[in-house]
Design a protein around this motif. Structure first.
Motif, PDB file in Angstrom:
ATOM      1  N   PHE A  52       0.810  -1.225   0.000  1.00  0.00           N
ATOM      2  CA  PHE A  52       0.000   0.000   0.000  1.00  0.00           C
ATOM      3  C   PHE A  52       0.841   1.271   0.000  1.00  0.00           C
ATOM      4  O   PHE A  52       0.746   2.091  -0.908  1.00  0.00           O
ATOM      5  CB  PHE A  52      -0.956   0.004   1.196  1.00  0.00           C
ATOM      6  CG  PHE A  52      -1.674   1.313   1.386  1.00  0.00           C
ATOM      7  CD1 PHE A  52      -2.540   1.807   0.411  1.00  0.00           C
ATOM      8  CD2 PHE A  52      -1.475   2.077   2.531  1.00  0.00           C
ATOM      9  CE1 PHE A  52      -3.189   3.026   0.571  1.00  0.00           C
ATOM     10  CE2 PHE A  52      -2.115   3.290   2.705  1.00  0.00           C
ATOM     11  CZ  PHE A  52      -2.980   3.765   1.716  1.00  0.00           C
ATOM     12  N   GLN A  94      -8.103   5.668   1.434  1.00  0.00           N
ATOM     13  CA  GLN A  94      -7.333   4.794   0.553  1.00  0.00           C
ATOM     14  C   GLN A  94      -6.866   3.546   1.295  1.00  0.00           C
ATOM     15  O   GLN A  94      -6.826   2.440   0.731  1.00  0.00           O
ATOM     16  CB  GLN A  94      -6.134   5.552  -0.027  1.00  0.00           C
ATOM     17  CG  GLN A  94      -6.500   6.702  -0.943  1.00  0.00           C
ATOM     18  CD  GLN A  94      -7.166   6.227  -2.235  1.00  0.00           C
ATOM     19  OE1 GLN A  94      -7.126   5.054  -2.580  1.00  0.00           O
ATOM     20  NE2 GLN A  94      -7.803   7.144  -2.942  1.00  0.00           N
ATOM     21  N   TRP A 111      -7.713  -0.238   0.283  1.00  0.00           N
ATOM     22  CA  TRP A 111      -6.656  -1.231   0.049  1.00  0.00           C
ATOM     23  C   TRP A 111      -6.868  -2.464   0.930  1.00  0.00           C
ATOM     24  O   TRP A 111      -6.720  -3.606   0.467  1.00  0.00           O
ATOM     25  CB  TRP A 111      -5.277  -0.622   0.331  1.00  0.00           C
ATOM     26  CG  TRP A 111      -4.205  -1.676   0.323  1.00  0.00           C
ATOM     27  CD1 TRP A 111      -3.540  -2.173  -0.758  1.00  0.00           C
ATOM     28  CD2 TRP A 111      -3.718  -2.399   1.466  1.00  0.00           C
ATOM     29  NE1 TRP A 111      -2.673  -3.159  -0.372  1.00  0.00           N
ATOM     30  CE2 TRP A 111      -2.759  -3.316   0.991  1.00  0.00           C
ATOM     31  CE3 TRP A 111      -4.000  -2.357   2.831  1.00  0.00           C
ATOM     32  CZ2 TRP A 111      -2.066  -4.187   1.842  1.00  0.00           C
ATOM     33  CZ3 TRP A 111      -3.331  -3.227   3.676  1.00  0.00           C
ATOM     34  CH2 TRP A 111      -2.381  -4.126   3.185  1.00  0.00           C
TER      35      TRP A 111
END
Length: 242
Positions: free
Chosen positions: A102, A120, A124
């Motif tokens: 990530f 985000q 992920w």
């Protein structure tokens, strides 16, 4: 501002949860992340209150604030000895996966602020848990997590209740001749509490698991804290006990 991350991993399935905070390791940050991690989230089956939580010996992790929340949620805390990082090797490996899978991608797509970073990260984590096969059990992390039994999955109280539990301490209440106690403006039936007596003083706390119930906090012969759920006394329109 320095960005700090907390990772949560399920020992059985290897499912990962990650959340970023500003500042450093603190009681406020760890309690915020833990409360968020145990809440049910959209499109994410990995949630719930653990029975056991293993963590490192950081002072924030073992603070009275976080310990009180864990005690009220009936979570047993185990902190490994300083310098023994291998004891939490699974979460160390999780941090490594987050860095490689990530965080390395943030160089190509930078984020503007902490909220976007966490959005985000959640995206992920859902992708990673749902698609990457774990070498130990041969399934994706979510597939293994979904084998959890109903009695093993404890649904977390709301965020507001969890925050109240951070500083909540049991309050002493006297048992009436009707075997009731008054707590937060309501009467509760304590007849089911073992060896309860009229005039006795009981320690009463919020019950985070059952609506319209309180918790009697007691100590057994071995000095361990015991909890007894007691129901609120319902009354009809005339004020009589139903």
């Amino acid at each position: 501002d320095r960005v700090w991350s907390y990772e949560v991993s399920c020992h059985n399935s290897g499912s990962l949860y990650v959340e970023y905070v500003l500042g450093a390791e603190s009681a406020a940050n760890i309690t915020q992340v833990f409360i968020n991690a145990i809440q049910q989230r959209e499109a994410d089956p990995f949630y719930g209150v653990p029975f056991i939580l293993m963590m490192d010996m950081g002072s924030a992790n073992t603070s009275g604030l976080f310990s009180n929340l864990a005690r009220r949620l009936q979570v047993k805390l185990f902190a490994h000895a300083p310098g023994n990082a291998r004891a939490t090797g699974q979460i160390e490996n999780g941090r490594n996966l987050i860095e490689r899978s990530f965080e390395s991608g943030l160089r190509l797509k930078p984020v503007a602020n902490l909220e976007e970073l966490n959005q985000q990260a959640r995206r992920w984590a859902r992708w990673f848990n749902a698609n990457k096969v774990h070498s130990r059990h041969g399934r994706t992390r979510f597939e293994q997590w979904m084998t959890i039994a109903g009695e093993q999955l404890r649904i977390a109280p709301t965020v507001d209740v969890c925050r109240e539990l951070l500083t909540h301490e049991p309050e002493t209440r006297k048992v009436s001749d009707m075997l009731t106690v008054s707590f937060k403006g309501r009467d509760f039936d304590v007849r089911t509490v073992p060896q309860v007596m009229v005039g006795e003083k009981l320690n009463i706390a919020i019950n985070p698991w059952v609506a319209d119930c309180a918790m009697v906090v007691d100590v057994d012969a071995d000095g361990n804290e015991t909890l007894h759920s007691v129901p609120v006394i319902e009354r009809d329109d005339a004020g009589f006990r139903i």
